[in-house]
Design an enzyme around this catalytic site. Structure first.
Site, PDB file in Angstrom:
ATOM      1  N   GLU A  14       0.827  -1.210   0.000  1.00  0.00           N
ATOM      2  CA  GLU A  14       0.000   0.000   0.000  1.00  0.00           C
ATOM      3  C   GLU A  14       0.860   1.257   0.000  1.00  0.00           C
ATOM      4  O   GLU A  14       1.341   1.677   1.049  1.00  0.00           O
ATOM      5  CB  GLU A  14      -0.923  -0.004   1.233  1.00  0.00           C
ATOM      6  CG  GLU A  14      -1.783   1.247   1.324  1.00  0.00           C
ATOM      7  CD  GLU A  14      -2.748   1.262   2.519  1.00  0.00           C
ATOM      8  OE1 GLU A  14      -2.694   0.336   3.343  1.00  0.00           O
ATOM      9  OE2 GLU A  14      -3.527   2.211   2.608  1.00  0.00           O
TER      10      GLU A  14
ATOM     11  N   LYS B  92      -2.531  -1.921  -3.150  1.00  0.00           N
ATOM     12  CA  LYS B  92      -3.573  -1.072  -2.557  1.00  0.00           C
ATOM     13  C   LYS B  92      -3.186   0.388  -2.714  1.00  0.00           C
ATOM     14  O   LYS B  92      -2.546   0.973  -1.835  1.00  0.00           O
ATOM     15  CB  LYS B  92      -3.766  -1.443  -1.078  1.00  0.00           C
ATOM     16  CG  LYS B  92      -4.763  -0.564  -0.345  1.00  0.00           C
ATOM     17  CD  LYS B  92      -5.203  -1.170   0.971  1.00  0.00           C
ATOM     18  CE  LYS B  92      -6.079  -0.206   1.746  1.00  0.00           C
ATOM     19  NZ  LYS B  92      -6.780  -0.839   2.861  1.00  0.00           N
TER      20      LYS B  92
HETATM   21  P1  13P Z   1      -9.533   4.079   4.227  1.00  0.00           P
HETATM   22  O1  13P Z   1     -10.311   3.380   3.133  1.00  0.00           O
HETATM   23  O2  13P Z   1     -10.390   4.627   5.307  1.00  0.00           O
HETATM   24  O3  13P Z   1      -8.545   5.062   3.652  1.00  0.00           O
HETATM   25  O4  13P Z   1      -8.691   2.966   4.967  1.00  0.00           O
HETATM   26  C1  13P Z   1      -8.087   1.991   4.227  1.00  0.00           C
HETATM   27  C2  13P Z   1      -6.830   1.580   4.867  1.00  0.00           C
HETATM   28  O5  13P Z   1      -6.657   0.455   5.242  1.00  0.00           O
HETATM   29  C3  13P Z   1      -5.758   2.578   4.985  1.00  0.00           C
HETATM   30  O6  13P Z   1      -4.576   1.943   5.303  1.00  0.00           O
END
Ligand code: 13P
Length: 337
Positions: A177, A219
């Site tokens: 991510e 992500k």
């Molecule tokens: P949000 O969709 O609220 O941004 O959270 C996703 C997430 O796991 C951020 O690390």
């Protein structure tokens, strides 16, 4: 269903419009969410809330995985069933956040780097024993004056790649991510540039660490203008530039891209995802890994009152279904009524 390899696990999570429920808020972040509904963030309240989420009927068929925080993967429901078993029973695989949060990239820097490589192997081994099938590590990239720097982008990419390799060595699918924060007044073009750099650096690092790209999930954030920018981009622009950025940088063997919502409203996050899937023309599944954009309505409906459980579960079930449709380009606004 038997899922034996990381490729099978990753593909399962995003099959048939399924996506991920991100419920891995750390205790302080969970406290902030609970503050908005006037509920104290105690271990039992966190457990009750997450039990409510995981027992929602709409998880089945719409949610392929749930990301948990360390506390939650060890918790039992009120009746003694483990929360992990509850989600497994509806076909949502348990995942676990394994990073240890953010520290300044260097002394006095405004930028941050994600820590957590120390002791990671031991933690991964334990999480496998607790039933985890996938993991998450979040890097944060900020846009602002002189940000992001190459040092920040490349340092975070290297940490993500080291983490991903370790997770795969334990038979776990790593979610990588690289979140480009929406905070700020930047234009959508500046976000496009920062996102492109971050993804390009990330895939260079993943390849140089021999990470199996068919056994990861990416992500990312969507390409948007900053949340305080005077000029907000239209949903069509967000969809078009996000797809362009991903096509430029993400190899086709990656099985799934599951967006974070990053501060978008529930409707915005669904609409953007749907628009991108309507554009199409890519090999990866394009799906969701939303935290706030799946939970916001359910959290408010619950407000800490046990008698609101069913209505809160209905709200979450509906959002999960809407995002499942959006992940197939089959959503429309009239379905929201
Ligand atoms: P949000 O969709 O609220 O941004 O959270 C996703 C997430 O796991 C951020 O690390």
């Amino acid at each position: 269903m038997e899922l034996n390899t990381i490729e099978e696990i990753a593909s399962y999570i995003v099959a048939d419009g399924k996506g991920i429920l991100a419920a891995d808020e750390s205790n302080p972040t969970c406290g902030k969410r609970f503050d908005t509904i006037g509920v104290e963030s105690t271990e039992n309240n966190r457990r009750d809330y997450r039990e409510l989420l995981f027992r929602s009927s709409g998880l089945k068929g719409n949610i392929g995985g749930v990301i948990l925080f360390d506390e939650t993967i060890r918790q039992n429901a009120k009746d003694g069933t483990s929360l992990v078993e509850i989600m497994n029973n509806v076909g949502a695989l348990p995942g676990i956040k394994v990073d240890k949060g953010l520290v300044p990239a260097s002394d006095g820097s405004n930028e941050v780097i994600t820590q957590g490589l120390d002791g990671l192997d031991e933690r991964l081994r334990e999480y496998v024993g607790l039933g985890a099938r996938f993991t998450k590590w979040r890097a944060v990239i900020k846009i602002g004056s002189d940000m992001p720097t190459d040092e920040c982008i490349n340092g975070n990419a290297e940490a993500l790649a080291e983490y991903a390799k370790k997770a795969q060595n334990h038979g776990l699918v790593p979610i990588v991510e690289p979140e480009v924060l929406m905070d700020g007044s930047h234009s959508i073009e500046e976000c496009f540039e920062a996102s492109s750099k971050a993804l390009s650096s990330l895939f260079n690092s993943l390849k140089s660490h021999n990470v199996n790209l068919a056994g990861i999930l990416l992500k990312p954030s969507m390409v948007t203008a900053g949340s305080s920018a005077a000029n907000q981009a239209s949903p069509d622009e967000v969809a078009k530039l996000t797809i362009e950025c991903l096509k430029d940088n993400v190899p086709p063997e990656v099985p799934g891209i599951t967006f974070l919502s990053g501060g978008q409203t529930e409707l915005q996050a669904t609409k953007h995802l749907d628009l991108m899937n309507k554009i199409g023309g890519f090999k990866w599944k394009l799906s969701f890994s939303y935290g706030r954009a799946l939970q916001a309505g359910a959290l408010k409906a619950w407000s800490g009152e046990p008698e609101n459980t069913f209505i809160a579960q209905d709200v979450l079930s509906h959002r999960a279904k809407m995002n499942n449709l959006a992940a197939q380009g089959k959503w429309s606004e009239d379905l929201e009524e």
